[in-house]
Motif scaffolding. Structure first.
Motif, PDB file in Angstrom:
ATOM      1  N   UNK A 164       0.827  -1.206   0.000  1.00 14.72           N
ATOM      2  CA  UNK A 164       0.000   0.000   0.000  1.00 14.72           C
ATOM      3  C   UNK A 164       0.862   1.257   0.000  1.00 14.72           C
ATOM      4  N   UNK A 165       1.933   1.256   0.777  1.00 10.14           N
ATOM      5  CA  UNK A 165       2.802   2.429   0.811  1.00 10.14           C
ATOM      6  C   UNK A 165       3.530   2.604  -0.520  1.00 10.14           C
ATOM      7  N   UNK A 166       3.931   1.504  -1.105  1.00 13.96           N
ATOM      8  CA  UNK A 166       4.618   1.537  -2.392  1.00 13.96           C
ATOM      9  C   UNK A 166       3.698   2.130  -3.459  1.00 13.96           C
ATOM     10  N   UNK A 167       2.471   1.650  -3.502  1.00 16.58           N
ATOM     11  CA  UNK A 167       1.516   2.120  -4.503  1.00 16.58           C
ATOM     12  C   UNK A 167       1.155   3.589  -4.306  1.00 16.58           C
ATOM     13  N   UNK A 168       1.227   4.065  -3.056  1.00 15.94           N
ATOM     14  CA  UNK A 168       0.888   5.459  -2.765  1.00 15.94           C
ATOM     15  C   UNK A 168       2.035   6.411  -3.049  1.00 15.94           C
ATOM     16  N   UNK A 169       3.215   5.866  -3.312  1.00 19.16           N
ATOM     17  CA  UNK A 169       4.386   6.711  -3.580  1.00 19.16           C
ATOM     18  C   UNK A 169       4.364   7.182  -5.027  1.00 19.16           C
ATOM     19  N   UNK A 170       4.613   8.460  -5.288  1.00 17.90           N
ATOM     20  CA  UNK A 170       4.549   8.992  -6.657  1.00 17.90           C
ATOM     21  C   UNK A 170       5.447   8.216  -7.621  1.00 17.90           C
ATOM     22  N   UNK A 171       4.880   7.826  -8.746  1.00 16.18           N
ATOM     23  CA  UNK A 171       5.636   7.162  -9.791  1.00 16.18           C
ATOM     24  C   UNK A 171       5.791   5.671  -9.622  1.00 16.18           C
ATOM     25  N   UNK A 172       5.248   5.112  -8.526  1.00 15.46           N
ATOM     26  CA  UNK A 172       5.386   3.680  -8.287  1.00 15.46           C
ATOM     27  C   UNK A 172       4.017   3.004  -8.346  1.00 15.46           C
ATOM     28  N   UNK A 173       4.013   1.719  -8.606  1.00 12.98           N
ATOM     29  CA  UNK A 173       2.747   0.960  -8.648  1.00 12.98           C
ATOM     30  C   UNK A 173       2.800  -0.188  -7.636  1.00 12.98           C
ATOM     31  N   UNK A 174       3.447  -1.293  -8.004  1.00 11.89           N
ATOM     32  CA  UNK A 174       3.577  -2.426  -7.081  1.00 11.89           C
ATOM     33  C   UNK A 174       5.043  -2.861  -7.032  1.00 11.89           C
ATOM     34  N   UNK A 175       5.517  -3.317  -5.886  1.00 15.05           N
ATOM     35  CA  UNK A 175       6.917  -3.735  -5.795  1.00 15.05           C
ATOM     36  C   UNK A 175       7.159  -5.063  -6.504  1.00 15.05           C
ATOM     37  N   UNK A 176       8.365  -5.228  -7.001  1.00 16.08           N
ATOM     38  CA  UNK A 176       8.752  -6.516  -7.561  1.00 16.08           C
ATOM     39  C   UNK A 176       8.714  -7.570  -6.461  1.00 16.08           C
ATOM     40  N   UNK A 177       8.402  -8.819  -6.802  1.00 15.31           N
ATOM     41  CA  UNK A 177       8.323  -9.871  -5.768  1.00 15.31           C
ATOM     42  C   UNK A 177       9.566  -9.968  -4.901  1.00 15.31           C
ATOM     43  N   UNK A 178      10.750  -9.825  -5.510  1.00 20.06           N
ATOM     44  CA  UNK A 178      11.987  -9.915  -4.728  1.00 20.06           C
ATOM     45  C   UNK A 178      12.107  -8.749  -3.751  1.00 20.06           C
ATOM     46  N   UNK A 179      11.742  -7.556  -4.220  1.00 15.06           N
ATOM     47  CA  UNK A 179      11.788  -6.377  -3.348  1.00 15.06           C
ATOM     48  C   UNK A 179      10.794  -6.535  -2.191  1.00 15.06           C
ATOM     49  N   UNK A 180       9.610  -7.013  -2.505  1.00 14.47           N
ATOM     50  CA  UNK A 180       8.595  -7.213  -1.472  1.00 14.47           C
ATOM     51  C   UNK A 180       9.075  -8.222  -0.433  1.00 14.47           C
ATOM     52  N   UNK A 181       9.640  -9.341  -0.893  1.00 16.49           N
ATOM     53  CA  UNK A 181      10.115 -10.379   0.020  1.00 16.49           C
ATOM     54  C   UNK A 181      11.220  -9.858   0.926  1.00 16.49           C
ATOM     55  N   UNK A 182      12.192  -9.131   0.344  1.00 20.84           N
ATOM     56  CA  UNK A 182      13.310  -8.624   1.143  1.00 20.84           C
ATOM     57  C   UNK A 182      12.867  -7.538   2.103  1.00 20.84           C
ATOM     58  N   UNK A 183      11.890  -6.729   1.703  1.00 18.79           N
ATOM     59  CA  UNK A 183      11.395  -5.673   2.592  1.00 18.79           C
ATOM     60  C   UNK A 183      10.627  -6.260   3.764  1.00 18.79           C
ATOM     61  N   UNK A 184       9.858  -7.325   3.512  1.00 22.07           N
ATOM     62  CA  UNK A 184       9.144  -7.990   4.604  1.00 22.07           C
ATOM     63  C   UNK A 184      10.138  -8.550   5.613  1.00 22.07           C
ATOM     64  N   UNK A 192       3.326  -2.440  13.663  1.00 20.90           N
ATOM     65  CA  UNK A 192       2.800  -1.967  12.390  1.00 20.90           C
ATOM     66  C   UNK A 192       3.171  -0.510  12.144  1.00 20.90           C
ATOM     67  N   UNK A 193       3.028   0.331  13.158  1.00 23.15           N
ATOM     68  CA  UNK A 193       3.338   1.756  12.995  1.00 23.15           C
ATOM     69  C   UNK A 193       4.809   1.958  12.672  1.00 23.15           C
ATOM     70  N   UNK A 199       9.347   1.965   6.238  1.00 24.96           N
ATOM     71  CA  UNK A 199       9.137   1.782   4.798  1.00 24.96           C
ATOM     72  C   UNK A 199       8.945   3.134   4.116  1.00 24.96           C
ATOM     73  N   UNK A 200       8.137   3.996   4.708  1.00 25.33           N
ATOM     74  CA  UNK A 200       7.882   5.314   4.111  1.00 25.33           C
ATOM     75  C   UNK A 200       9.174   6.096   3.924  1.00 25.33           C
TER      76      UNK A 200
END
Length: 216
Positions: A164-184, A192-193, A199-200
């Protein structure tokens, strides 16, 4: 957060009119947001803390706050014993949330105030929710308070936060699977906060800087 095991248990407790509930949570604000969402505006949810006094958690709770305060300024009901006494005036089906209970639960007047709500709340489908990072329930309340646990966000919840944060960032849509996995992996074990803030601060128009996320 609407489908966590804790919220499922809370809904079940609500259905059978459980009057006293304690939730051990590392992130009270996220827990309150989940409670409000799970009741979906159908229930007046009121909060109390030692600084802000009594205040509505939902727009529909404003009248409940007025009834609880009974002519007093709800912001000045800062003493926990006074708050518990005022909660006796909460309307039927109201949910009252107390913050910071781990700092208060050793006080005999607080214990009595909580216990005093048990039977009246049971009869009118009201609920008192006690929030704290952890709680050792005094003997006087053993068997009267249902204790639930809200764990740190799991990988699914963290994935939603990052996406959700990635998609809300200007110019971005969805993270690549590898980026998502490493960020998690980087934010696992955070509230959560805290995860949201880290991430932001690691996002730019070029994407998510995972090494910077690890540093944070």
């Amino acid at each position: 957060m609407s489908n966590t095991p804790m919220l499922t248990q809370l809904r079940a407790a609500r259905r059978v009119s459980t009057p006293l509930v304690a939730i051990q949570t590392p992130d009270p604000a996220a827990t309150v947001a989940g409670i409000v969402k799970t009741f979906n505006g159908a229930t007046a949810v009121v909060e109390w803390d030692i600084v802000r006094g009594v205040y509505p958690a939902t727009g529909s709770a404003s009248q409940a706050v007025v009834k609880i305060a009974s002519g007093s300024d709800p912001a000045l009901i800062q003493n926990p014993v006074d708050a518990l006494s005022a909660f006796m005036r909460a309307p039927a089906e109201c949910v009252c949330i107390m913050h910071g209970v781990s700092r208060l639960i050793d006080n005999e007047s607080v214990i009595q105030g909580i216990w005093n709500l048990r039977d009246p709340y049971k009869e009118t489908q009201r609920m008192l929710i006690l929030l704290a990072p952890s709680l050792t329930m005094p003997a006087e309340l053993n068997g009267s308070v249902l204790i639930l646990d809200e764990p740190l966000p799991n990988s699914e919840e963290l994935s939603r936060i990052v996406t959700e944060l990635y998609a809300a960032s200007p110019g971005l849509t969805v993270p690549e699977p590898d980026v998502l996995s490493r960020s998690i992996n980087a934010v696992t074990g955070l509230q959560a906060y805290t995860a949201e803030q880290a991430v932001s601060m690691s996002l730019s128009p070029n994407g998510l800087d995972v090494p910077a996320l690890w540093d944070r």
